[in-house]
Design an enzyme around this catalytic site. Structure first.
Site, mmCIF file in Angstrom:
data_model
loop_
_atom_site.group_PDB
_atom_site.id
_atom_site.type_symbol
_atom_site.label_atom_id
_atom_site.label_comp_id
_atom_site.label_asym_id
_atom_site.label_seq_id
_atom_site.Cartn_x
_atom_site.Cartn_y
_atom_site.Cartn_z
ATOM 1 N N LYS A 22 0.825 -1.215 0.000
ATOM 2 C CA LYS A 22 0.000 0.000 0.000
ATOM 3 C C LYS A 22 0.858 1.264 0.000
ATOM 4 C CE LYS A 22 -2.250 -0.967 3.851
ATOM 5 N NZ LYS A 22 -1.615 -2.228 4.239
ATOM 6 N N ARG A 97 -9.540 1.148 8.815
ATOM 7 C CA ARG A 97 -9.171 -0.229 9.148
ATOM 8 C C ARG A 97 -10.262 -0.927 9.937
ATOM 9 N NH1 ARG A 97 -3.249 0.806 8.909
ATOM 10 N NH2 ARG A 97 -2.044 -1.078 9.219
ATOM 11 N N ARG A 136 11.937 -5.288 4.599
ATOM 12 C CA ARG A 136 11.767 -3.920 4.076
ATOM 13 C C ARG A 136 12.405 -2.847 4.948
ATOM 14 N NH1 ARG A 136 5.202 -2.831 4.520
ATOM 15 N NH2 ARG A 136 5.156 -2.574 6.767
ATOM 16 N N ARG A 170 11.254 -0.350 10.466
ATOM 17 C CA ARG A 170 10.209 -0.104 11.458
ATOM 18 C C ARG A 170 10.301 -1.083 12.620
ATOM 19 N NH1 ARG A 170 4.627 0.456 8.238
ATOM 20 N NH2 ARG A 170 3.975 -0.688 10.091
ATOM 21 N N ARG A 181 -0.383 -8.421 13.344
ATOM 22 C CA ARG A 181 -0.897 -7.418 12.395
ATOM 23 C C ARG A 181 -1.765 -8.084 11.322
ATOM 24 N NH1 ARG A 181 4.501 -4.732 10.750
ATOM 25 N NH2 ARG A 181 3.232 -3.458 9.366
HETATM 26 P P1 AMP Z 1 0.858 0.816 8.977
HETATM 27 O O1 AMP Z 1 2.006 1.758 8.799
HETATM 28 O O2 AMP Z 1 -0.338 1.215 8.153
HETATM 29 O O3 AMP Z 1 1.243 -0.622 8.788
HETATM 30 O O4 AMP Z 1 0.406 0.960 10.501
HETATM 31 C C1 AMP Z 1 1.275 0.628 11.566
HETATM 32 C C2 AMP Z 1 0.476 0.473 12.851
HETATM 33 O O5 AMP Z 1 -0.187 1.716 13.156
HETATM 34 C C3 AMP Z 1 -0.633 -0.562 12.784
HETATM 35 O O6 AMP Z 1 -0.159 -1.871 13.056
HETATM 36 C C4 AMP Z 1 -1.586 -0.044 13.859
HETATM 37 O O7 AMP Z 1 -1.096 -0.347 15.162
HETATM 38 C C5 AMP Z 1 -1.490 1.464 13.688
HETATM 39 N N1 AMP Z 1 -2.471 1.983 12.720
HETATM 40 C C6 AMP Z 1 -2.223 2.566 11.506
HETATM 41 N N2 AMP Z 1 -3.366 2.941 10.900
HETATM 42 C C7 AMP Z 1 -4.370 2.573 11.734
HETATM 43 C C8 AMP Z 1 -5.785 2.660 11.676
HETATM 44 N N3 AMP Z 1 -6.412 3.198 10.609
HETATM 45 N N4 AMP Z 1 -6.498 2.183 12.728
HETATM 46 C C9 AMP Z 1 -5.886 1.649 13.807
HETATM 47 N N5 AMP Z 1 -4.563 1.515 13.925
HETATM 48 C C10 AMP Z 1 -3.796 1.970 12.907
#
Ligand code: AMP
Length: 227
Positions: A22, A97, A136, A170, A181
Site C-alpha cells: 500500500k 481499518r 523492508r 520499522r 498485524r
Molecule cells: P501501517 O504503517 O499502516 O502498517 O500501521 C502501523 C500500525 O499503526 C498498525 O499496526 C496499527 O497499530 C497502527 N495503525 C495505523 N493505521 C491505523 C488505523 N487506521 N487504525 C488503527 N490503527 C492503525
C-alpha cells in the site's frame, strides 16, 4: 516524472494486509497524479516520535501489532484532511481499518461534499507477507521504500531518490508482530472489502506481481474513476 492531471480531485482508499504494498503504491500514485498520500501509520509514528498524548497512547498498541483506538485515529485523520493540500485529492493508505472508521470517513466526506472514487483492494497471499515485511526498510530522509530482496537501491546504502545514506527499519516489522498485524487485518479490516463492494466502489488488484505491473493496474483504475 511528469505529473498527470486528473479531471476531478479523488478520494482513493487502499485496502490490503500489511506488506501488500500500500505504501509503495500510494507513493507512486502521489508522484504520478499529484495526489496526497495520507498514511495513518506514518501520522501515528510521527505522533509517537513527537511524544504527543495520542502518540503515548498509541506506542505500545503499535508495538504489539494491534489496532490503535478508533477515536485516536479518526481525530488524527480529520486534522490531516483539514489541511489545504488535501484538496488536490488523497490516497488513504492504512485508513479505514475498521467499520467504525469507514463510517466516520463517510460522515467526514459528506460534510465536505466529497465522495470515495474507489477502494482498491490489493489481493495477496498471507504467506508471502511475512517475507515481504521482514526485508523492508526506508530512506530516513525522504521515506522511499526498499527491500533486501525485491527492491535494492542502485548503490547499496544510498537512496536512489534523494541520495540519503541513513536507512531505517520499522520497530513493528518483525516476525512476531507481523502475525498479530495480519490477524488484526483479517478480523477487523477485511470486512471493509464487502463494505465498499456494497457501495459499488470496490476495485480488486492482484498484488502478487511486480511493483511496476501493480502500479500500472492502479494507474488504469485511477484514470478510470477520476477522469
Ligand atoms: P501501517 O504503517 O499502516 O502498517 O500501521 C502501523 C500500525 O499503526 C498498525 O499496526 C496499527 O497499530 C497502527 N495503525 C495505523 N493505521 C491505523 C488505523 N487506521 N487504525 C488503527 N490503527 C492503525
Amino acid at each position: 516524472m511528469d505529473v498527470q492531471t486528473l479531471t476531478k480531485p479523488s478520494v482513493l482508499i487502499l485496502l490490503g494486509p500489511p506488506g501488500a504494498g500500500k505504501g509503495t503504491q500510494a507513493r507512486m500514485l502521489q508522484d504520478k497524479f499529484g495526489l496526497v498520500q495520507l498514511s495513518t501509520g506514518d501520522l501515528l509514528r510521527a505522533a509517537v516520535a513527537a511524544g504527543t498524548e495520542a502518540g503515548k497512547k498509541a506506542k505500545a498498541v503499535m508495538e504489539a501489532g494491534d489496532l490503535v483506538s478508533d477515536d485516536i485515529v479518526i481525530a488524527i485523520l480529520k486534522d490531516r484532511l483539514a489541511e489545504p493540500d488535501t484538496a488536490k485529492g488523497v490516497i488513504l493508505d492504512g485508513f479505514p481499518r475498521t467499520t467504525a472508521q469507514a463510517e466516520a470517513l463517510d460522515d467526514l466526506l459528506d460534510q465536505t461534499g466529497q465522495s470515495i472514487n474507489a477502494a482498491i483492494s490489493l489481493e495477496v497471499d498471507d504467506d508471502a507477507m511475512v517475507t515481504r515485511i521482514s526485508g523492508r526498510y526506508t530512506c530516513a530522509t525522504c521515506g522511499e521504500g526498499y527491500h533486501d530482496s525485491f527492491k535494492k537501491p542502485a548503490v547499496e546504502g544510498v537512496c536512489d531518490n534523494c541520495g540519503g545514506t541513513e536507512m531505517k527499519r520499522r520497530a513493528d516489522d518483525n516476525a512476531e508482530t507481523v502475525g498479530a498485524r495480519l490477524a488484526a487485518y483479517h478480523a477487523q479490516t477485511a470486512p471493509l472489502i464487502d463494505y465498499y463492494d456494497r457501495k459499488g466502489a470496490l476495485r480488486r488488484i492482484d498484488a502478487m506481481g511486480t511493483i511496476d505491473k501493480i502500479a500500472s493496474d492502479m494507474g488504469s483504475i485511477v484514470k478510470d474513476v477520476s477522469a
